[in-house]
Design an enzyme around this catalytic site. Sequence first.
Site, PDB file in Angstrom:
ATOM      1  N   GLY A  77      20.019   5.032  70.282  1.00  0.00           N
ATOM      2  CA  GLY A  77      19.547   3.673  70.065  1.00  0.00           C
ATOM      3  C   GLY A  77      19.827   2.843  71.300  1.00  0.00           C
ATOM      4  N   GLN A 228      15.874  11.162  62.104  1.00  0.00           N
ATOM      5  CA  GLN A 228      16.875  10.087  62.096  1.00  0.00           C
ATOM      6  C   GLN A 228      16.734   9.180  60.882  1.00  0.00           C
ATOM      7  OE1 GLN A 228      14.846  10.757  64.845  1.00  0.00           O
ATOM      8  NE2 GLN A 228      15.858  10.113  66.722  1.00  0.00           N
ATOM      9  N   ASP A 269      12.853   0.042  71.492  1.00  0.00           N
ATOM     10  CA  ASP A 269      13.438   0.615  72.704  1.00  0.00           C
ATOM     11  C   ASP A 269      13.087  -0.201  73.943  1.00  0.00           C
ATOM     12  OD1 ASP A 269      14.905   3.398  72.449  1.00  0.00           O
ATOM     13  OD2 ASP A 269      13.391   3.299  70.890  1.00  0.00           O
ATOM     14  N   ASN A 279       8.719   2.224  70.845  1.00  0.00           N
ATOM     15  CA  ASN A 279       9.730   2.592  69.855  1.00  0.00           C
ATOM     16  C   ASN A 279       9.496   4.054  69.466  1.00  0.00           C
ATOM     17  OD1 ASN A 279      11.991   1.829  68.181  1.00  0.00           O
ATOM     18  ND2 ASN A 279      10.610   1.977  66.436  1.00  0.00           N
ATOM     19  N   LYS A 280      10.323   4.566  68.582  1.00  0.00           N
ATOM     20  CA  LYS A 280      10.255   5.957  68.173  1.00  0.00           C
ATOM     21  C   LYS A 280       8.835   6.373  67.815  1.00  0.00           C
ATOM     22  CE  LYS A 280      11.722   9.994  66.777  1.00  0.00           C
ATOM     23  NZ  LYS A 280      12.297  10.984  67.696  1.00  0.00           N
TER      24      LYS A 280
END
Length: 428
Positions: A77, A228, A269, A279-280
Amino acid sequence: MVDIQNVFKKIGLEFDPDSGAYVHNKTNIPLTVHYEHDTETMVLLDQTKLPYEFTVWKTQDYRKAGIPGIKGMIVRGSQAIGCAAGYGMLLAANEYKNEQKENFIKKLREAADFLNETRPTASPLKWATDLCLKVAEKSISKNGKVGEAVEAVRYAADYFLAADLILSWYLRQDGKKHLEDGDVVMTHCNGGSMSSSYGGHALGMLEEAYVEGKDIIMVSKETRPRSQGYKLTVWELNRAQMPIVIVTDNMISSAFERFGVNKVLLGVDRVARDGSVANKIGSADIARVADLYGNVDFYYATSYSTIDLETKKGKDIPIEERSIDEVTYFYILEAEDKRKNKVISEKSLKEWPPKNIITNKKVPGKGEIVIYNPAFDVTPPKLIDLIITDIGVYAPHQIKTLTNEKMNQIVNKRLEKQGVKVPEIIIE
């Protein structure tokens, strides 16, 4: 120096000797990173062992802080990575404290370069290493004493953690205003307390709102290939006793309809100047589905340090590709289990696909297989309703109105209000 223990106390973090971590006294969620100054040891919540085991991982070596600490996702993170990188720089400074001043700075720069390469997409990492390097350089140029430069790095590393804790508190206060009784909120990956030092990003505000009495149901996406969402987010939310629905990654529309999802709240992110958000991988998919439904609010929540004004557009954000082992590992375990239970014979393949037909080419040839495993995708600004940050709440088009000076002014004011002195190098 930063009185980091006083900051822990203000936030509500108490040391838990059984786990070796600091844990919040209301949400029951742990701090992800801290530093034992008496033993010069960095301590990370070991997120590779969650949800099966709650324990910490320690190191006194900055190289191990980088690999496996950061790159191996013991800590993960954007904000948590930044805090770990700051303490990684302190470990390096301690290692080279007996060097001559010129060589000390040279070695510290090399350590910064090494740490920066461990997770290049997460901008707080470089933010933290740059800060530590700059305060060391300034200290050396001012008095020429390596010992004082080491202490300057110590202050910068503690400052980075204290700042994240305090700013995450402000983020939660602003974010909770956008949460209502009866909300059904979808999240993805682990954009939460465990991706910050404590209580940050998307989940921190949700967890605090829930323990304070708001009726909220969470829908957590599995988030393959490292899962996750399934492992970390569900573990974290369950620590706060929140009601949770788990869905796999191909159930977005079905979950919207079945559970009445009315909000999506994800961590970040990196934010580009045009309001695009990295982001992811899979985040942009949810944004597109939410946009089609029309009545689902789509929010990102983040620290100001993920706002990268030097990156003009989302397409300019570098996208890290991770090891294909993350994708194949599950199927290796499945094959082992099937052999163990005699579903398949001992002559069976031990993995799928076999390594001899997997290629690292961009485009596969005849009989070849490519496994594509990007870590992130980019959501365009038109699909985002709000970006909730620790320096305020912005529509995507407002990001370009920010400047580093303006952001630092807000940060400095908020930190100094809580008794944390900002390093002079930032103010300058």
